[in-house]
Design a protein around this motif. Structure first.
Motif: not given
Length: 147
Positions: A71, A130, A133-134, A136-138, A140-141, A144
């Motif tokens: 991230a 941030r 968080d970014e 983690r989002k990457n 989990l993507a 998906r």
């Protein structure tokens, strides 16, 4: 039961009798599962690189090689040249390593800065939050599925 074949709802879909053979426990397997999933440290290791140049917004890159993700985030306000007490590399690294409760642990911190700098502790902490968080989002993507 035949309930799944011939009916959609009803008592025929359930097995109401006791099935003792289903209650057998393999204590060795249960102990192995508990050790692997309940007693291990669940933190994922990451590393980060922070760029600090007076007059520019700070940039933080966090990498997690285990998950194959990274991230990149930028701060809200530009870094300032220090007038009296500059932030030391140790202070910055300490702030970046404070990841308690996030599921991540920062092992390696690389700080690239130009001259003596100052930025608020709140800005540095927000940048770290941030970034995590970014990241983690990457991560989990990659798991998906679009239905």
């Amino acid at each position: 039961t035949e309930g799944y074949l011939y009916r959609q709802n009803g008592r025929d879909m359930l097995s109401l009798g006791e099935r003792p053979r289903l209650r057998i426990r393999d204590e060795e397997i249960i102990a192995e599962i508990e050790k692997k999933y309940l007693e291990t440290d669940k933190n994922v290791e990451a590393s980060c690189e922070l760029h600090l140049v007076p007059g520019s917004r700070p940039r933080l890159r966090i990498r997690c090689t285990e998950a194959g993700a990274e991230a990149l985030v930028e701060g809200e306000t530009p870094v300032e040249a220090a007038r009296s007490r500059p932030l030391s590399d140790e202070e910055i690294a300490d702030r970046l390593r404070r990841t308690g409760g996030t599921g991540f642990v920062i092992r390696d911190v690389s700080i690239k800065k130009t001259g003596d700098i100052f930025m608020s502790v709140a800005e540095l902490n927000g940048l770290r939050r941030r970034g995590i968080d970014e990241l983690r989002k990457n991560i989990l993507a990659g798991f998906r599925r679009d239905l």
